[in-house]
Motif scaffolding. Structure first.
Motif, mmCIF file in Angstrom:
data_model
loop_
_atom_site.group_PDB
_atom_site.id
_atom_site.type_symbol
_atom_site.label_atom_id
_atom_site.label_comp_id
_atom_site.label_asym_id
_atom_site.label_seq_id
_atom_site.Cartn_x
_atom_site.Cartn_y
_atom_site.Cartn_z
ATOM 1 N N LEU A 1 0.813 -1.210 0.000
ATOM 2 C CA LEU A 1 0.000 0.000 0.000
ATOM 3 C C LEU A 1 0.848 1.262 0.000
ATOM 4 O O LEU A 1 0.638 2.148 -0.818
ATOM 5 C CB LEU A 1 -0.943 -0.004 1.212
ATOM 6 C CG LEU A 1 -1.941 -1.167 1.280
ATOM 7 C CD1 LEU A 1 -2.792 -1.050 2.531
ATOM 8 C CD2 LEU A 1 -2.813 -1.201 0.035
ATOM 9 N N LEU A 2 1.810 1.360 0.910
ATOM 10 C CA LEU A 2 2.624 2.568 1.011
ATOM 11 C C LEU A 2 3.934 2.245 1.713
ATOM 12 O O LEU A 2 4.089 1.184 2.326
ATOM 13 C CB LEU A 2 1.873 3.684 1.743
ATOM 14 C CG LEU A 2 1.204 3.356 3.084
ATOM 15 C CD1 LEU A 2 2.176 3.427 4.234
ATOM 16 C CD2 LEU A 2 0.030 4.293 3.340
ATOM 17 N N THR A 3 4.877 3.181 1.620
ATOM 18 C CA THR A 3 6.200 3.037 2.236
ATOM 19 C C THR A 3 6.453 4.210 3.159
ATOM 20 O O THR A 3 6.204 5.364 2.794
ATOM 21 C CB THR A 3 7.299 2.982 1.160
ATOM 22 O OG1 THR A 3 7.043 1.886 0.292
ATOM 23 C CG2 THR A 3 8.670 2.800 1.800
ATOM 24 N N VAL A 4 6.932 3.908 4.364
ATOM 25 C CA VAL A 4 7.296 4.933 5.341
ATOM 26 C C VAL A 4 8.818 4.958 5.454
ATOM 27 O O VAL A 4 9.441 3.922 5.694
ATOM 28 C CB VAL A 4 6.658 4.649 6.713
ATOM 29 C CG1 VAL A 4 7.004 5.759 7.699
ATOM 30 C CG2 VAL A 4 5.156 4.509 6.584
ATOM 31 N N VAL A 5 9.412 6.134 5.278
ATOM 32 C CA VAL A 5 10.863 6.288 5.313
ATOM 33 C C VAL A 5 11.250 6.964 6.632
ATOM 34 O O VAL A 5 10.776 8.064 6.929
ATOM 35 C CB VAL A 5 11.361 7.123 4.127
ATOM 36 C CG1 VAL A 5 12.878 7.273 4.185
ATOM 37 C CG2 VAL A 5 10.941 6.478 2.812
ATOM 38 N N ASP A 6 12.099 6.268 7.410
ATOM 39 C CA ASP A 6 12.610 6.835 8.654
ATOM 40 C C ASP A 6 13.842 7.672 8.340
ATOM 41 O O ASP A 6 14.914 7.140 8.042
ATOM 42 C CB ASP A 6 12.948 5.693 9.624
ATOM 43 C CG ASP A 6 13.404 6.215 10.978
ATOM 44 O OD1 ASP A 6 13.337 7.443 11.192
ATOM 45 O OD2 ASP A 6 13.821 5.399 11.817
ATOM 46 N N LEU A 7 13.694 9.002 8.409
ATOM 47 C CA LEU A 7 14.782 9.911 8.050
ATOM 48 C C LEU A 7 15.714 10.208 9.220
ATOM 49 O O LEU A 7 16.585 11.065 9.107
ATOM 50 C CB LEU A 7 14.200 11.230 7.513
ATOM 51 C CG LEU A 7 13.358 11.097 6.231
ATOM 52 C CD1 LEU A 7 12.831 12.446 5.808
ATOM 53 C CD2 LEU A 7 14.159 10.451 5.121
ATOM 54 N N THR A 8 15.537 9.516 10.330
ATOM 55 C CA THR A 8 16.414 9.737 11.483
ATOM 56 C C THR A 8 17.552 8.731 11.543
ATOM 57 O O THR A 8 18.444 8.854 12.385
ATOM 58 C CB THR A 8 15.606 9.654 12.787
ATOM 59 O OG1 THR A 8 15.027 8.337 12.903
ATOM 60 C CG2 THR A 8 14.483 10.680 12.795
#
Length: 426
Positions: A269-276
């Motif tokens: 469905l979707l992708t979450v990118v952890d920018l930390t």
């Protein structure tokens, strides 16, 4: 009269041969010719002694020395998010997104919801069946209590009958001794006593068996209720997963489908990118794949700064003759990192101390590292066999064939292909 030849002879005074200019010219020409012959012979002998001639300006020369060799590998990589989970649809249904690509989200925030009537209906059915089995279990427990009470009552009545039979036998025995009753009545009392003992023993055993059967039936219903409870909880978990929440703080990378689209189970469905949290994704040539290992030290160059790191993962497959390795920064996350930033990484494959080293050069590729041209004291280079060990970025280990202080030709030249002895000239 015949005249003689005495009148024709003329007497000359003797002269030195060195005063004859013609003779001197002939001698000079002979000396010059001899010199040319000697020079030609010497040149011919010199030419036959060496196989090739090289100018010192065309070659590189390096000395063999002793030191520490660091076997390393320099590769290019790009910065990627260390944690970028892709969320999938848990069941078939209609998806409703609560966010858009690029939105900043926090952990636990609702991202999307999947409407699945089929799953909801299954949960309702399983919940109803669980309630039914729970009621049957409660009824079974009540029935078991009633049956145990009846079994206990039967055993107690048999015990009372046994006590009465014993008293009757005792009275009959006394009456027989006093000859009040006949022998037949005494024997009848004895039979009643034996019958009462048998009935009491059977009543006790039947009560125990009945209680055991009731416990078994109750336990069976309890297991069915537990099984049904697990199925209901599993469906409830799937229904809860229809509300898709963010696992990390980050940014929505992309939406894999459109709003209110019909999706199948396990559809991305979707992708979450952890920018930390960032890592370096380095592409390593295939021939170095066997040398890589987890926790291997890596030095990442970012501008003028050297950042320490280590390898945390190695891809099992080879793509385009390259193996992808993940590098984690060991001294904390550096500042000013961004996704897809190109960096250079130096992988420290091996470190060897106190070995013979020489500068790397084209001669290694020209001979496969099997020979080298060592300089002697006559401004010549002699081809000698060598054995090399580990390869570093700028140096190579010499195992045998050379000694510390020897100078060799490190560059490649066509004249060296079949030459055993090479003359060097300025």
């Amino acid at each position: 009269m015949i005249r003689d030849t005495s009148g024709q002879d003329v007497q000359l005074a003797p002269q030195s041969p060195w005063k004859n200019p013609r003779l001197l010219k002939q001698v000079g020409l002979g000396i010059v010719a001899s010199a040319f012959v000697v020079w030609g012979l010497m040149s011919w002998q010199s030419t036959t002694a060496v196989d090739a001639r090289l100018s010192l300006s065309r070659i590189n020369i390096a000395a063999v020395e002793r030191g520490d060799l660091v076997r390393d590998l320099v590769v290019q990589g790009k910065v990627v998010a260390a944690n970028s989970p892709t969320l999938f649809s848990p069941a078939q249904g209609i998806v409703k997104f609560a966010v858009k690509a690029g939105d900043t989200v926090s952990a636990g925030q609702l991202l999307a919801q999947v409407d699945s009537p089929q799953l909801q209906n299954q949960l309702a059915q399983e919940s109803a069946l669980y309630s039914k089995l729970s009621v049957e279990l409660a009824r079974q427990k009540i029935q078991a209590k009633r049956q145990r009470l009846e079994n206990t009552q039967k055993a107690d009545l048999a015990k009372v009958d046994l006590a009465a039979a014993r008293r009757e036998l005792k009275r009959a025995k006394i009456s027989l001794e006093k000859q009040i009753i006949p022998q037949l009545d005494f024997e009848k009392a004895s039979d009643d006593m034996a019958r009462a003992e048998l009935e009491h023993a059977q009543a006790v055993q039947n009560a125990a068996l009945e209680n055991e059967a009731l416990s078994f039936e109750t336990q069976t219903l309890e297991l069915q209720v537990s099984q049904q409870k697990l199925q209901m909880e599993e469906l409830q978990r799937k229904v809860n997963e229809l509300h898709i929440v963010s696992p990390v703080d980050g940014t929505i990378g992309s939406l894999a489908t459109t709003q209110r689209a019909a999706v199948a189970a396990n559809t991305p469905l979707l992708t979450v990118v952890d920018l930390t949290s960032f890592e370096l994704e380095a592409a390593v040539p295939e021939n170095y794949a066997d040398d890589l290992g987890l926790t291997m030290a890596v030095e990442v160059t970012m501008g003028f700064e050297k950042l320490p790191g280590e390898i945390t993962a190695i891809a099992p497959e080879v793509i385009n003759n390259q193996v992808i390795a993940r590098v984690r920064f060991t001294d904390g996350q550096p500042a000013n990192l961004r996704q897809n930033l190109r960096l250079t990484a130096r992988v420290l494959l091996e470190s060897r101390e106190n070995v013979m080293l020489v500068k790397r050069g084209g001669f290694l590729d020209q001979t496969g590292g099997r020979f080298a041209w060592k300089l002697n004291d006559q401004q010549q280079a002699v081809k000698v066999p060598i054995t090399i060990g580990a390869w570093g970025l700028n140096q190579v280990e010499i195992v045998s064939g050379l000694e510390v202080g020897d100078q060799i030709i490190t560059s490649a030249a066509d004249e060296l292909d079949k030459a055993q002895l090479v003359a060097l000239k300025d």
